[in-house]
Design an enzyme around this catalytic site. Structure first.
Site, PDB file in Angstrom:
ATOM      1  N   SER A  95     -19.248  -0.603   7.718  1.00  0.00           N
ATOM      2  CA  SER A  95     -20.069  -1.487   6.884  1.00  0.00           C
ATOM      3  C   SER A  95     -19.764  -1.327   5.393  1.00  0.00           C
ATOM      4  O   SER A  95     -19.218  -0.305   4.966  1.00  0.00           O
ATOM      5  CB  SER A  95     -21.558  -1.193   7.102  1.00  0.00           C
ATOM      6  OG  SER A  95     -21.880  -1.245   8.461  1.00  0.00           O
TER       7      SER A  95
HETATM    8  N1  SAH Z   1     -21.911   2.497  11.731  1.00  0.00           N
HETATM    9  C1  SAH Z   1     -20.485   2.306  11.868  1.00  0.00           C
HETATM   10  C2  SAH Z   1     -20.063   0.853  11.844  1.00  0.00           C
HETATM   11  C3  SAH Z   1     -20.765   0.003  12.831  1.00  0.00           C
HETATM   12  S1  SAH Z   1     -19.832  -1.323  13.512  1.00  0.00           S
HETATM   13  C4  SAH Z   1     -19.715   3.081  10.816  1.00  0.00           C
HETATM   14  O1  SAH Z   1     -20.326   3.717   9.952  1.00  0.00           O
HETATM   15  O2  SAH Z   1     -18.485   3.070  10.868  1.00  0.00           O
HETATM   16  C5  SAH Z   1     -20.838  -1.543  14.932  1.00  0.00           C
HETATM   17  C6  SAH Z   1     -20.526  -0.567  16.047  1.00  0.00           C
HETATM   18  O3  SAH Z   1     -21.476  -0.791  17.088  1.00  0.00           O
HETATM   19  C7  SAH Z   1     -19.157  -0.805  16.701  1.00  0.00           C
HETATM   20  O4  SAH Z   1     -18.440   0.396  16.701  1.00  0.00           O
HETATM   21  C8  SAH Z   1     -19.512  -1.266  18.107  1.00  0.00           C
HETATM   22  O5  SAH Z   1     -18.566  -0.863  19.081  1.00  0.00           O
HETATM   23  C9  SAH Z   1     -20.850  -0.606  18.323  1.00  0.00           C
HETATM   24  N2  SAH Z   1     -21.695  -1.218  19.344  1.00  0.00           N
HETATM   25  C10 SAH Z   1     -21.854  -2.519  19.659  1.00  0.00           C
HETATM   26  N3  SAH Z   1     -22.743  -2.677  20.653  1.00  0.00           N
HETATM   27  C11 SAH Z   1     -23.183  -1.425  20.980  1.00  0.00           C
HETATM   28  C12 SAH Z   1     -24.114  -0.923  21.928  1.00  0.00           C
HETATM   29  N4  SAH Z   1     -24.787  -1.712  22.755  1.00  0.00           N
HETATM   30  N5  SAH Z   1     -24.311   0.409  21.962  1.00  0.00           N
HETATM   31  C13 SAH Z   1     -23.634   1.254  21.153  1.00  0.00           C
HETATM   32  N6  SAH Z   1     -22.739   0.832  20.226  1.00  0.00           N
HETATM   33  C14 SAH Z   1     -22.521  -0.489  20.153  1.00  0.00           C
END
Ligand code: SAH
Length: 256
Positions: free
Chosen positions: A105
């Site tokens: 993000s």
């Molecule tokens: N917080 C992260 C960026 C988030 S991007 C950072 O600091 O780098 C969103 C993330 O959520 C992605 O890696 C995606 O694979 C994950 N994601 C999506 N759906 C999800 C779910 N149901 N449970 C766990 N993770 C999930």
């Protein structure tokens, strides 16, 4: 030996000496109030974040990040969380791809979401969407006496974030692989829950796993359209209220 200051006293008026001392303080202790001992691109990133927060002070309800959040953002080195080929852009105040169609993000959003949780040092926190592990590291800096549980659905991302965070010495982060929609009932309740992927509704299991007095922050809205960063608070009687904070755009929360 003659004191070094004497010639200045003779030739420079008092107010200029004072101005000089203040300048020296700024050089020796840059941005100390933000907890900074950082320089170059990281420092510019911090300035951009502070500017964005000040610009959004009306919706955030405050002019500044808390000292704890500013210090954590200044301490965690974002270049260690992005792919090698993107390192030169690591401190741009923008989201960056981290592989598997996912993104780390924008720093301003990381800072604001962290600030909205209003955490205390011994809190138990849950993050959904580990991605690179950057957000988890920022949270872990703020709860040195607590723990951050973070869930990632893409096994490769969960594995690499776990390795990265262990290498960096974070022993108060546990990376779980799985569907974060369901939360972690075994580890609940959580004082703070942060979801870093968007869904059209806040998952019910997460609301249930939030402790009385706790806060949950999450982007809410349909995929591909504007989503709204939403802050849900649970009072000590267990009643929840929601507040819309800011328009944002996130990758979707997917289900297994
Ligand atoms: N917080 C992260 C960026 C988030 S991007 C950072 O600091 O780098 C969103 C993330 O959520 C992605 O890696 C995606 O694979 C994950 N994601 C999506 N759906 C999800 C779910 N149901 N449970 C766990 N993770 C999930």
């Amino acid at each position: 030996m003659r004191p070094f200051i004497l010639p200045f006293k003779q030739t420079i008026p008092g107010h200029q000496v004072l101005a000089g001392l203040i300048m020296l303080g700024v050089i020796l202790f840059p941005f100390d109030s933000c907890g900074g001992d950082y320089s170059g691109p990281h420092q510019r990133m911090m300035l951009a974040i502070h500017r964005d927060v000040a610009r959004n002070s009306q919706v955030l309800g405050r002019d500044n990040l808390s000292d704890e959040v500013a210090r954590a953002m200044a301490r965690v080195e974002r270049h260690l969380f992005v792919p090698l080929e993107l390192r030169s852009n690591a401190y741009a105040n923008s989201p960056l791809p981290i592989g598997h169609g996912q993104t780390i993000s924008q720093p301003t959003i990381v800072a604001m979401m962290t600030d909205l949780l209003a955490l205390s040092p011994a809190d138990t926190v849950l993050e959904i969407g580990t991605g690179s592990g950057y957000q988890a590291a920022v949270l872990a800096e703020i709860v040195p006496g607590g723990i951050v549980h973070t869930i990632e659905i893409v096994p490769e991302l969960a594995r690499s974030a776990r390795n990265r965070l262990a290498t960096l010495g974070y022993d108060n982060i546990e990376v779980h692989e799985g569907d974060g929609y369901l939360g972690l009932p075994d580890q609940a309740p959580f004082t703070g829950i942060m979801v870093t992927a968007a869904a059209s509704e806040i998952p019910e299991p997460l609301i249930q796993q939030l402790a009385p007095g706790g806060r949950l922050v999450m982007p809410v809205g349909p995929h591909g359209e504007t989503q709204y960063l939403t802050l849900l608070s649970k009072n000590n009687e267990g009643q929840v209220t929601e507040k819309v904070v800011l328009a944002v755009r996130f990758v979707p929360l997917v289900r297994r």
